[in-house]
Enzyme design. Structure first.
Site, mmCIF file in Angstrom:
data_model
loop_
_atom_site.group_PDB
_atom_site.id
_atom_site.type_symbol
_atom_site.label_atom_id
_atom_site.label_comp_id
_atom_site.label_asym_id
_atom_site.label_seq_id
_atom_site.Cartn_x
_atom_site.Cartn_y
_atom_site.Cartn_z
ATOM 1 N N LYS A 1 2.484 11.756 -1.061
ATOM 2 C CA LYS A 1 3.495 12.793 -0.806
ATOM 3 C C LYS A 1 3.919 13.494 -2.095
ATOM 4 C CE LYS A 1 2.791 11.558 3.163
ATOM 5 N NZ LYS A 1 1.683 10.648 3.082
ATOM 6 N N GLY B 1 -14.339 11.979 7.521
ATOM 7 C CA GLY B 1 -13.305 11.538 8.464
ATOM 8 C C GLY B 1 -12.177 12.558 8.526
ATOM 9 N N GLY B 2 -11.923 13.089 9.728
ATOM 10 C CA GLY B 2 -10.912 14.137 9.887
ATOM 11 C C GLY B 2 -9.580 13.615 10.365
ATOM 12 N N GLY B 3 -9.205 12.409 9.924
ATOM 13 C CA GLY B 3 -7.895 11.853 10.278
ATOM 14 C C GLY B 3 -6.838 12.256 9.255
ATOM 15 N N ILE B 4 -5.646 11.674 9.409
ATOM 16 C CA ILE B 4 -4.503 12.108 8.603
ATOM 17 C C ILE B 4 -4.732 11.882 7.106
ATOM 18 C CG2 ILE B 4 -2.067 11.627 8.092
ATOM 19 C CD1 ILE B 4 -1.607 11.269 11.089
ATOM 20 N N HIS C 1 21.687 27.981 13.587
ATOM 21 C CA HIS C 1 20.840 29.171 13.500
ATOM 22 C C HIS C 1 20.980 29.800 12.116
ATOM 23 C CE1 HIS C 1 18.797 32.853 14.668
ATOM 24 N NE2 HIS C 1 19.772 33.522 14.045
ATOM 25 N N VAL D 1 0.845 -1.197 0.000
ATOM 26 C CA VAL D 1 0.000 0.000 0.000
ATOM 27 C C VAL D 1 0.880 1.245 0.000
ATOM 28 C CG1 VAL D 1 -1.611 1.341 1.441
ATOM 29 C CG2 VAL D 1 -1.970 -1.119 1.109
HETATM 30 P P1 FAD Z 1 0.815 -3.074 3.213
HETATM 31 O O1 FAD Z 1 1.609 -1.927 2.759
HETATM 32 O O2 FAD Z 1 -0.645 -2.890 3.415
HETATM 33 O O3 FAD Z 1 1.050 -4.226 2.147
HETATM 34 C C1 FAD Z 1 0.391 -5.432 2.214
HETATM 35 C C2 FAD Z 1 0.549 -6.114 0.873
HETATM 36 O O4 FAD Z 1 0.089 -7.448 1.016
HETATM 37 C C3 FAD Z 1 -0.275 -5.494 -0.242
HETATM 38 O O5 FAD Z 1 0.541 -5.241 -1.346
HETATM 39 C C4 FAD Z 1 -1.320 -6.553 -0.570
HETATM 40 O O6 FAD Z 1 -1.600 -6.595 -1.945
HETATM 41 C C5 FAD Z 1 -0.610 -7.816 -0.141
HETATM 42 N N1 FAD Z 1 -1.501 -8.915 0.250
HETATM 43 C C6 FAD Z 1 -2.401 -8.923 1.260
HETATM 44 N N2 FAD Z 1 -2.966 -10.133 1.367
HETATM 45 C C7 FAD Z 1 -2.419 -10.887 0.397
HETATM 46 C C8 FAD Z 1 -2.591 -12.238 0.002
HETATM 47 N N3 FAD Z 1 -3.416 -13.037 0.653
HETATM 48 N N4 FAD Z 1 -1.879 -12.689 -1.042
HETATM 49 C C9 FAD Z 1 -1.010 -11.883 -1.700
HETATM 50 N N5 FAD Z 1 -0.799 -10.613 -1.361
HETATM 51 C C10 FAD Z 1 -1.495 -10.121 -0.323
HETATM 52 N N6 FAD Z 1 2.190 5.419 6.629
HETATM 53 C C11 FAD Z 1 3.250 6.153 7.001
HETATM 54 O O7 FAD Z 1 4.043 5.719 7.827
HETATM 55 N N7 FAD Z 1 3.483 7.400 6.444
HETATM 56 C C12 FAD Z 1 2.644 7.949 5.545
HETATM 57 O O8 FAD Z 1 2.862 9.055 5.074
HETATM 58 C C13 FAD Z 1 1.508 7.189 5.147
HETATM 59 N N8 FAD Z 1 0.674 7.685 4.221
HETATM 60 C C14 FAD Z 1 -0.387 6.920 3.821
HETATM 61 C C15 FAD Z 1 -1.229 7.442 2.857
HETATM 62 C C16 FAD Z 1 -2.304 6.699 2.402
HETATM 63 C C17 FAD Z 1 -3.203 7.268 1.344
HETATM 64 C C18 FAD Z 1 -2.516 5.389 2.932
HETATM 65 C C19 FAD Z 1 -3.656 4.548 2.442
HETATM 66 C C20 FAD Z 1 -1.680 4.865 3.899
HETATM 67 C C21 FAD Z 1 -0.609 5.634 4.358
HETATM 68 N N9 FAD Z 1 0.255 5.146 5.334
HETATM 69 C C22 FAD Z 1 1.318 5.905 5.725
HETATM 70 C C23 FAD Z 1 0.070 3.825 5.967
HETATM 71 C C24 FAD Z 1 1.012 2.795 5.328
HETATM 72 O O9 FAD Z 1 0.763 2.735 3.958
HETATM 73 C C25 FAD Z 1 0.810 1.443 5.984
HETATM 74 O O10 FAD Z 1 0.965 1.561 7.376
HETATM 75 C C26 FAD Z 1 1.830 0.442 5.450
HETATM 76 O O11 FAD Z 1 1.735 0.314 4.060
HETATM 77 C C27 FAD Z 1 1.624 -0.906 6.111
HETATM 78 O O12 FAD Z 1 2.584 -1.786 5.634
HETATM 79 P P2 FAD Z 1 2.391 -3.352 5.688
HETATM 80 O O13 FAD Z 1 3.721 -3.927 5.354
HETATM 81 O O14 FAD Z 1 1.736 -3.760 6.947
HETATM 82 O O15 FAD Z 1 1.348 -3.739 4.529
#
Ligand code: FAD
Length: 466
Positions: free
Chosen positions: A53, A181-184, A444, A43
């Site tokens: 970003k 939703g007023g989150g990030i 500074h 994600v």
């Molecule tokens: P994920 O990044 O969610 O990846 C999981 C992967 O597993 C996905 O590619 C999915 O396709 C795959 N998958 C799942 N189940 C299966 C399956 N059964 N078989 C095969 N593949 C599968 N976090 C920050 O720290 N800073 C930020 O600025 C930030 N901005 C964000 C902005 C947005 C719009 C969003 C939506 C999220 C943001 N986040 C941010 C949160 C961040 O993206 C997540 O916390 C992070 O990606 C989580 O990582 P993860 O490794 O847990 O899994």
């Protein structure tokens, strides 16, 4: 059906998954990574942190350019080429996912593309475009992440109702958009669309935006955002009706309009839910709670000895940098190292303008936990760099343990606040006290001088604050 045998399979190639896979490979463990997407990065890289970003960068530069007319430099009205903007964002994502792919090949981490499901405590079946692959593993790390929460009374199948992924696609610039939703995530995407010309309403059930942040920090944020967004706090959406000419939204609560309001688009940003129920964890014997989270111990091990879990799927905060560190620990534990995950603090940043950033305890949390604390703040209106950079709407706030003077938390609101937060995080992790930070010579004029200066305020060496 083909079969692969491996020492480690990582399910999910987000920041948690690829970090775990790369660390494991570096430690000499034969590793396979499974993800349904074409590219690595999950994600965060594909539809989260990075594309948002890239767009926020453009939004920020646009605002700054507009603002310069106050200082005698005008550029005229911006012309927006949405196709070019989209390809800029896609290029940014592409550079990073390509980089990951290279790093993966270099380490001989095999990417099996497809959807994985457990068939036992040592087997995963992956269904991909080329058929099924059985992966037989000694250890597994579940890093399957999360997805946006949907609401039952919202017509999510209408393409004018979007989530963060839909918002990042930038199909058009709606004249009027509701951010639910007023989150990030909602505020970041709202910031992008507002800069591009949309009128943004934000509805939040609680009594402030970014509810986790302290009130004094959000007060500073609101000085800028009260003109950017129409914010309806302590209000909820009870119905969204899709009509030909728009989405008609009914509100209820303190600041609810009397009649349904028409929007061109509704961005639903009410949080994310873990993907724990989607890959037959039960067949491996892994317990998943009702919400879809997986419980782990400090070494990130699930209730099944050879299966670990990391990232969004194991709980809050759902942040990429948390997932990365957990990924490293899980891989190290599998390699036989006696590591565990126990950070003192995990930073949070909203990349809005001004940015909102905090690390360690917030004042709210300190109160709730009955911690004996004191705070000291430095307003950016007194910072030379902030004045010279047109960035006076900012505040740096430090939270100290009352007895020891140690830094236990800190928050910043202002331009580039997220870039500076690391210093406070380091102070917390190193057990630094106010004197350590106050005596550290900061360059500074910089905005991060405000961290030293807030600590000097605490020490009593600055008393005449504006
Ligand atoms: P994920 O990044 O969610 O990846 C999981 C992967 O597993 C996905 O590619 C999915 O396709 C795959 N998958 C799942 N189940 C299966 C399956 N059964 N078989 C095969 N593949 C599968 N976090 C920050 O720290 N800073 C930020 O600025 C930030 N901005 C964000 C902005 C947005 C719009 C969003 C939506 C999220 C943001 N986040 C941010 C949160 C961040 O993206 C997540 O916390 C992070 O990606 C989580 O990582 P993860 O490794 O847990 O899994």
């Amino acid at each position: 059906m083909s079969e692969i045998k491996t020492q480690l399979v990582v399910l999910g190639a987000g920041p948690g998954g690829y970090s775990a896979a790369f660390r494991a490979a570096d430690l000499g463990i034969e590793t396979v990574i499974v993800d349904a997407r074409d590219t690595l990065g999950g994600v965060c890289l594909n539809v989260g942190c990075i594309p948002s970003k890239a767009l926020l960068h453009v939004a920020k530069v646009m605002k700054e350019a507009k603002h310069l007319s106050n200082h005698g430099v005008s550029f005229g009205e911006p012309e927006i080429d949405l196709d070019k903007l989209r390809s800029y964002k896609d290029d940014v994502v592409g550079q990073l996912t390509k980089g990951l792919s290279g790093m993966s090949k270099m380490r001989k981490v095999k990417h099996v593309k497809g959807y994985g499901k457990f068939t036992g405590s040592d087997t995963l079946e992956v269904e991909g475009d080329d058929g099924k692959t059985t992966v037989k593993f000694e250890n597994a790390i579940i890093a399957a992440g999360s997805e946006p929460v949907t609401l039952p009374f919202i017509p999510h199948d209408d393409d004018r109702v979007i989530d963060s992924t839909g918002a990042l696609e930038m199909k058009d610039i709606p004249e009027k958009m509701l951010v639910l939703g007023g989150g990030i995530i909602g505020l970041e995407m709202g910031t992008v669309y507002e800069a591009l010309g949309s009128k943004i309403d934000v509805v939040e059930f609680l009594d402030q935006l970014i509810p986790a942040a302290d009130k004094d920090i959000m007060k500073v944020f609101m000085k800028d955002y009260k003109d950017k967004f129409n914010v309806m706090l302590e209000t909820k959406v009870t119905d969204v009706e899709a009509k030909d000419d728009g989405l008609y939204v009914t509100f209820e609560g303190k600041n609810a309009p009397d009649e349904p309001v028409r929007y061109d688009k509704v961005l639903v940003a009410v949080g994310r839910k873990p993907n724990g129920k989607m890959f037959d964890a039960d067949k491996a014997g892994v317990e998943v709670d009702d919400k879809g989270f997986i419980n782990v111990d400090k070494q990130l091990r699930t209730n099944v000895n050879n299966i670990y879990a990391i990232g969004d799927i194991i709980g809050q905060p759902m942040l990429a940098h948390k997932a990365v560190h957990e990924g490293h620990v899980a891989a190290e534990v599998i390699s036989g190292q006696k590591h565990y995950f126990d950070p003192r603090c995990i930073p949070s940043v909203a990349y809005t303008e001004p940015e909102v950033a905090w690390v360690g305890l917030t004042e709210k949390e300190a109160k709730e936990q009955g911690v004996s604390y004191e705070t000291a703040s430095f307003p950016w209106s007194a910072s030379g760099r902030a004045i010279a950079s047109d960035a006076t709407n900012g505040l740096t706030k430090m939270i100290f343990d009352k007895d020891s003077g140690r830094v236990i938390g800190g928050a910043m609101v202002g331009t580039n606040a997220g870039e500076m937060l690391g210093e406070i995080g380091l102070a917390i992790e190193m057990g630094a006290d106010a004197e350590d930070v106050a005596l550290t010579i900061h360059a500074h004029p910089t905005l991060n001088e405000s961290i030293g200066l807030a600590s000097e305020v605490y020490e009593g060496s600055i008393t005449d604050m504006p």
